[in-house]
Write a protein that holds these residues in place. Structure first.
Motif, PDB file in Angstrom:
ATOM      1  N   LEU A   1       6.445   6.827 -18.536  1.00 27.32           N
ATOM      2  CA  LEU A   1       7.165   6.003 -19.352  1.00 27.32           C
ATOM      3  C   LEU A   1       6.357   4.825 -19.553  1.00 27.32           C
ATOM      4  N   ASP A   2       6.644   3.949 -20.554  1.00 26.78           N
ATOM      5  CA  ASP A   2       6.237   2.691 -20.210  1.00 26.78           C
ATOM      6  C   ASP A   2       7.026   2.053 -20.070  1.00 26.78           C
TER       7      ASP A   2
ATOM      8  N   ALA B   1      10.544  14.481 -27.935  1.00 32.90           N
ATOM      9  CA  ALA B   1       8.599  13.890 -28.642  1.00 32.90           C
ATOM     10  C   ALA B   1       7.891  14.579 -28.843  1.00 32.90           C
TER      11      ALA B   1
ATOM     12  N   CYS C   1       4.880  13.667 -30.563  1.00 32.70           N
ATOM     13  CA  CYS C   1       4.164  12.371 -29.968  1.00 32.70           C
ATOM     14  C   CYS C   1       3.670  12.868 -28.693  1.00 32.70           C
TER      15      CYS C   1
ATOM     16  N   THR D   1       2.949  10.798 -26.430  1.00 28.57           N
ATOM     17  CA  THR D   1       3.874   9.706 -25.846  1.00 28.57           C
ATOM     18  C   THR D   1       5.305   9.348 -26.096  1.00 28.57           C
ATOM     19  N   ILE D   2       6.304   9.514 -24.892  1.00 31.37           N
ATOM     20  CA  ILE D   2       7.488   9.265 -25.130  1.00 31.37           C
ATOM     21  C   ILE D   2       7.674   8.079 -25.640  1.00 31.37           C
ATOM     22  N   GLN D   3       8.583   8.294 -26.542  1.00 35.02           N
ATOM     23  CA  GLN D   3       9.120   6.383 -26.959  1.00 35.02           C
ATOM     24  C   GLN D   3      10.459   5.937 -26.678  1.00 35.02           C
ATOM     25  N   VAL D   4      10.752   4.702 -26.673  1.00 34.85           N
ATOM     26  CA  VAL D   4      11.651   4.402 -26.216  1.00 34.85           C
ATOM     27  C   VAL D   4      12.852   5.271 -27.224  1.00 34.85           C
ATOM     28  N   GLU D   5      13.179   5.366 -28.447  1.00 36.08           N
ATOM     29  CA  GLU D   5      14.126   6.471 -28.870  1.00 36.08           C
ATOM     30  C   GLU D   5      13.908   7.111 -28.850  1.00 36.08           C
ATOM     31  N   HIS D   6      13.068   8.181 -28.049  1.00 34.55           N
ATOM     32  CA  HIS D   6      13.282   9.398 -27.796  1.00 34.55           C
ATOM     33  C   HIS D   6      14.638   9.200 -26.470  1.00 34.55           C
TER      34      HIS D   6
ATOM     35  N   GLY E   1      11.019   1.837 -21.402  1.00 33.23           N
ATOM     36  CA  GLY E   1      11.301   3.071 -21.490  1.00 33.23           C
ATOM     37  C   GLY E   1      12.077   2.873 -19.840  1.00 33.23           C
TER      38      GLY E   1
ATOM     39  N   SER F   1      14.090  14.119 -22.800  1.00 29.57           N
ATOM     40  CA  SER F   1      12.822  12.849 -23.548  1.00 29.57           C
ATOM     41  C   SER F   1      11.951  14.112 -24.173  1.00 29.57           C
TER      42      SER F   1
END
Length: 511
Positions: free
Chosen positions: A450-451, A483, A488, A490-495, A454, A479
């Motif tokens: 996660l970034d 994704a 995707c 990578t896992i994004q914030v919206e996920h 996230g 999540s």
């Protein structure tokens, strides 16, 4: 004289080779069976004696001893009738065979010498193949099921006389062959479809995520909101069974004696919906001679528990192990058995005893104490093992009257299959992980980085909702599935934000 016949037994869902040794010696006429035989096996002497005489062979009037090896394994069922009868005839030199040691023999005998089908034939055929035998003689009614195993000749017989003539080389019976592609094709259609469901788009989206990652689901809503209708259509959006999955599932149904449609192979995802009065042994498995329960019959499929709080509390609590480990261990004093239980749990419940708490169209007649007592039947640890929690609202009239069909199951299944393929590549080096819901904390560190954004939103969710460590990991798994559906890497914030919203019902309803 001594004769040895290869046969088989079942322990759990695995086949075990059994050697039937028959010794005929001089002495007073007697017939004894040793090697831990149970009731049906001990009674086989009467069936075998009548079958041999009524088939036209002479029954030896001597001392007969039958040993079923290994002696420390309990022998259950009537499948030893045919090998015992053939062993007696071979030991009495009624016939001679050069190929007797190359075949296994399994089957039940009737008094007139007819061969009846037995349960658990598939794992026994696999055990015979792994033993290196050339072929196996089975009841004709079991040939379709047995022939799905490659690498061994399956010879179907209707009578004891047929089996003897084949082993003696008098009658050449051809092995049974099945077309696996045709079996899968003939049983790939579904009678139900998601296009029949009106409205509930948010719920459909959540069920698509559940199917993509094999996540467990809890649905709460008033009567008539479509919970059962949605659950029954879940198998239509899950990818088709692979051959290995079909073989695993068929072994369970074979042992349970539920292969009655002569298909030979279970090719569609199981859907099991036991009544809430079921016992813990019926749900998990067990009995004097342990048999698979509903959680094992739902292996590679869906287990639907409607009216979730109405199940006995001790029955629900035994779900913890299969939900966590995807297996059921049944222990007895002398041994323990493992039954596979990798299923998707879909549980449905009303928000209160009358069903209308929070419904704007109907007034709830329950008191706060009644609602609390109703919801307290579900323990926190059990709810914590269910990934996705959904509120299913009542369907408005405009959606009910809408004649426009929704998205079809085939369209949803295409997206789910694409997400599952991504997961198969991701876990290709793992032997026990097939989808995101099975990831361990080590896998999460490797595949679910996660970034900063996230981590921030996840930290707020855990703090505000007071989520456990298991719930924290569950959000990350969901999540990852979202994704994958979005393709995707990578896992994004919206996920993460979408995954968090499926946890609210959990915290709201925990007692």
């Amino acid at each position: 004289m001594l004769a040895k016949i290869n046969s088989g037994s079942v322990s759990g869902v695995d086949g075990i080779p059994v050697e039937v040794e028959v010794d005929i010696a001089f002495g007073l006429p007697s017939f004894s069976t040793v090697g831990l035989p149970e009731g049906a096996v001990r009674e086989s002497k009467d069936r075998v004696k009548a079958a041999i005489k009524n088939t036209g062979y002479d029954f030896p009037n001597r001392r007969i001893t039958v040993n079923l090896a290994p002696a420390n394994l309990k022998k259950v069922g009537a499948g030893y009738d045919l090998p015992i009868a053939i062993g007696i005839l071979a030991a009495a030199e009624t016939f001679s065979s050069k190929t007797l040691n190359n075949y296994a023999v399994i089957g039940e005998l009737s008094l007139d010498g007819a061969v009846r089908p037995v349960t658990g034939i598939l794992p026994m055929v696999i055990a015979a193949r792994d033993l290196g035998l050339k072929g196996i003689i089975v009841p004709a009614a079991n040939t379709t099921e047995a022939a799905v195993v490659a690498g061994i000749d399956v010879i179907g017989v209707d009578t004891l006389h047929q089996a003897v003539e084949f082993l003696a080389g008098i009658n050449d019976l051809q092995p049974t062959r099945v077309d696996l592609k045709k079996i899968f094709k003939d049983n790939s259609s579904h009678d139900l479809d998601f296009s029949e469901v009106r409205g509930q788009e948010n719920v459909k989206r959540a069920l698509e995520i559940a199917a993509a990652g094999n996540h467990n689901v809890l649905m709460q809503g008033p009567p008539g909101s479509g919970k059962t209708m949605l659950a029954r259509r879940m198998p239509t959006i899950i990818p088709d069974l692979s051959f290995d999955e079909a073989l695993e599932t068929t072994k369970i149904y074979s042992v349970a004696g539920m292969m009655t449609d002569n298909k030979g192979l279970v090719t569609s995802r199981p859907f099991r919906a036991p009544h809430h009065t079921i016992s813990d042994a019926g749900l998990i498995g067990g009995g004097q001679f342990p048999r698979p329960g509903e959680v094992s019959l739902a292996h590679n499929g869906v287990l639907f528990l409607d009216e979730f709080p109405e199940f006995k509390k001790n029955v629900l609590e035994v779900l913890r192990q299969p939900l966590e480990d995807s297996t059921v261990t049944i222990s007895r004093a002398a041994h323990s058995l493992n039954f596979p239980a990798r299923f998707m749990l879909i549980a449905a419940l009303n928000p209160c005893p009358c069903g209308y708490h929070g419904d704007s169209r109907n007034q709830c007649s329950c008191t706060a104490v009644q609602i609390h007592r109703y919801m307290s039947r579900l323990s926190g640890p059990l709810l914590d093992r269910i990934d996705i929690h959904l509120e299913v609202p009542a369907v408005p009239f405009k959606d009910i009257a809408n004649t426009h069909e929704g998205e079809s199951s085939s369209a949803i299944r295409a997206r789910v299959t694409a997400a599952r393929n991504i997961q198969q590549k991701r876990f290709s080096r793992h032997k026990k992980i097939y989808c995101n819901s099975q990831m361990t904390p080590r896998d999460l560190k490797k595949h679910c980085l996660l970034d900063q954004a996230g981590n921030s939103i996840l930290e707020k969710a855990v703090s505000r909702l007071h989520l456990s460590a298991r719930a924290y990991h569950r959000i990350i798994k969901i999540s990852r599935t979202i994704a994958d559906l979005a393709k995707c890497d990578t896992i994004q914030v919206e996920h993460i934000a979408e995954a968090v919203q499926y946890q609210r019902l959990n915290k709201k309803n925990q007692p």
